[in-house]
Scaffold this active site. Structure first.
Site, PDB file in Angstrom:
ATOM      1  N   ILE A   2       0.841  -1.192  -0.208  1.00 48.52           N
ATOM      2  CA  ILE A   2      -0.374   0.190  -0.162  1.00 48.52           C
ATOM      3  C   ILE A   2       0.925   1.196   0.010  1.00 48.52           C
ATOM      4  O   ILE A   2       1.597   1.634   0.888  1.00 48.52           O
ATOM      5  CB  ILE A   2      -1.212  -0.109   1.569  1.00 48.52           C
ATOM      6  CG1 ILE A   2      -0.026  -0.251   2.701  1.00 48.52           C
ATOM      7  CG2 ILE A   2      -2.205  -0.780   0.957  1.00 48.52           C
ATOM      8  CD1 ILE A   2      -0.803  -0.261   4.001  1.00 48.52           C
ATOM      9  N   ASP A   3       0.547   2.372  -0.528  1.00 51.93           N
ATOM     10  CA  ASP A   3       1.571   3.310  -0.335  1.00 51.93           C
ATOM     11  C   ASP A   3       2.039   4.110   0.902  1.00 51.93           C
ATOM     12  O   ASP A   3       1.157   4.131   1.743  1.00 51.93           O
ATOM     13  CB  ASP A   3       0.468   4.865  -0.916  1.00 51.93           C
ATOM     14  CG  ASP A   3       0.492   4.596  -2.917  1.00 51.93           C
ATOM     15  OD1 ASP A   3       1.040   3.664  -3.313  1.00 51.93           O
ATOM     16  OD2 ASP A   3      -0.997   5.198  -3.375  1.00 51.93           O
ATOM     17  N   LYS A   4       3.482   4.936   0.349  1.00 43.25           N
ATOM     18  CA  LYS A   4       3.664   5.455   1.468  1.00 43.25           C
ATOM     19  C   LYS A   4       2.228   6.294   3.093  1.00 43.25           C
ATOM     20  O   LYS A   4       2.766   5.966   4.229  1.00 43.25           O
ATOM     21  CB  LYS A   4       4.640   6.013   1.289  1.00 43.25           C
ATOM     22  CG  LYS A   4       5.263   7.055   2.572  1.00 43.25           C
ATOM     23  CD  LYS A   4       6.301   7.998   1.606  1.00 43.25           C
ATOM     24  CE  LYS A   4       6.855   8.553   3.036  1.00 43.25           C
ATOM     25  NZ  LYS A   4       7.569   9.756   2.561  1.00 43.25           N
ATOM     26  N   ARG A  29      -7.118   6.033  -5.454  1.00 41.60           N
ATOM     27  CA  ARG A  29      -6.828   7.850  -6.081  1.00 41.60           C
ATOM     28  C   ARG A  29      -7.189   8.026  -7.676  1.00 41.60           C
ATOM     29  O   ARG A  29      -7.828   8.792  -7.535  1.00 41.60           O
ATOM     30  CB  ARG A  29      -5.652   7.960  -5.607  1.00 41.60           C
ATOM     31  CG  ARG A  29      -4.626   7.686  -3.938  1.00 41.60           C
ATOM     32  CD  ARG A  29      -3.336   7.679  -4.303  1.00 41.60           C
ATOM     33  NE  ARG A  29      -2.992   8.602  -4.222  1.00 41.60           N
ATOM     34  CZ  ARG A  29      -1.612   8.752  -3.756  1.00 41.60           C
ATOM     35  NH1 ARG A  29      -0.582   7.502  -3.495  1.00 41.60           N
ATOM     36  NH2 ARG A  29      -1.150  10.131  -4.342  1.00 41.60           N
TER      37      ARG A  29
END
Length: 351
Positions: free
Chosen positions: A157-159, A260
């Protein structure tokens, strides 16, 4: 011999494994499968191929085989292999981990914001895997760097996205989980705060995702043609607050920045998602008091308002259905409550 790489190498994704298929020619003479596969993979050692076969990453006609299996004409081989092996070394570091569940095969963790999942260009330290490596060494004295399960990461998963992530502690567990992610049988629900009032109570976004044609660090939706990768996101409205909406997103596929990009594609960029323009006022007239209110919200949640809330899969050893749920982190909870109070006590500006 024909070979099909079903996932492009230059487009990263949340699932970290690709699937390659091989068909054995009619004139092929019997040969050990580890040798045959090694000859067809660039920079693959015999030992690595054997490890992949032992772990169950390679099947023949849908069945697992041993290294001494002799291929024969007409065999159909399927190989799961790691995509984007950007990191070659994981330095153990004492990093605090929120471990939700652990046994001999898997770990489920609740990742905080501002933490990269694995080492890569610009982020060689301070990642989730650096902390996991240290944790494993502390709990298994004598464990060498070579023995650390680099293969344990099957998705990411993204930062700045918080929430649940599962890691495998053995190669066989990684193979089992990777197949579940690839076959889209893993249950994943995200909670997101987005700009605008989503009129429909629920819907499905079906648009390919690929790197942005101008900005290479971004991704974009391509609804027409075959450019990019097939991507599907289902969404359901949880709460409307006039100028922002709280939604639940269910991933059918796992592409980088999928939620997103898809929410921006339908006109509802995630709140404070600076990479995709969500750090600007996208709904509401910009006047002093309202702008100050929104800026305060940005300060409370200084990141993309996205949380990986639930995760469900079959245990790679027992086959038992596993399900985990993570509460919203304080920053997202606080900004939601601030919006609730605002729309309840004040008249929002008209556009």
């Amino acid at each position: 011999m024909s070979e099909e790489a079903e996932i492009l190498q230059d487009e990263p994704q949340e699932e970290l494994y690709e699937r390659k298929s091989f068909s054995v020619d009619k004139g092929q003479e019997p040969m050990r499968i580890d040798k045959w596969v090694q000859m067809r993979l660039e920079n693959a050692s015999r030992n690595k191929v054997q490890q992949a076969i032992d772990a169950g990453f390679l099947t023949v006609n849908g069945q697992q085989v041993k290294n001494n299996y002799k291929i024969k004409p007409g065999d159909e081989l399927l190989l799961m292999s790691l995509v984007n092996p950007e990191y070659t070394e994981i330095k153990p570091e004492p990093i605090s981990l929120n471990i939700v569940y652990e046994d001999d095969a898997i770990m489920v963790l609740n990742k905080p914001a501002n933490m990269v999942v694995h080492p890569g260009v610009g982020n060689y330290t301070g990642t989730l895997l650096n902390g996991v490596a240290y944790y494993l060494q502390q709990n298994q004295p004598g464990l060498t760097d070579e023995e650390l399960p680099r293969y344990g990461l099957v998705h990411r998963i993204d930062k700045n996205t918080t929430g649940l992530i599962v890691l495998a502690k053995t190669a066989s567990a990684a193979a089992h989980l990777a197949k579940q992610f690839f076959n889209h049988t893993v249950q994943r629900k995200y909670t997101a705060l987005v700009w605008g009032n989503i009129e429909e109570d629920k819907g499905t976004i079906n648009a390919h995702i690929a790197r942005h044609k101008r900005f290479r660090k971004m991704f974009d939706a391509y609804p027409d043609g075959d450019h990019g990768k097939h991507a599907i996101t289902h969404y359901r409205v949880l709460e409307r607050m006039n100028y922002v909406t709280l939604v639940e997103c269910i991933l059918e596929t796992g592409r980088t920045h999928q939620i997103r990009v898809h929410m921006r594609y339908i006109g509802h960029t995630l709140f404070n998602d600076w990479e995709y323009g969500g750090d600007k006022i996208l709904k509401g007239t910009v006047f002093t008091k309202y702008k100050q209110f929104v800026d305060n919200c940005f300060a409370i949640c200084p990141r993309c308002a996205l949380h990986a809330k639930t995760l469900g899969f079959k245990h790679p050893v027992t086959g038992k259905e596993m399900f985990f749920e993570s509460e919203l982190p304080p920053d997202i909870s606080a900004v939601i409550e601030k919006w609730r109070n605002y729309v309840q006590h004040k008249q929002l500006p008209l556009e």
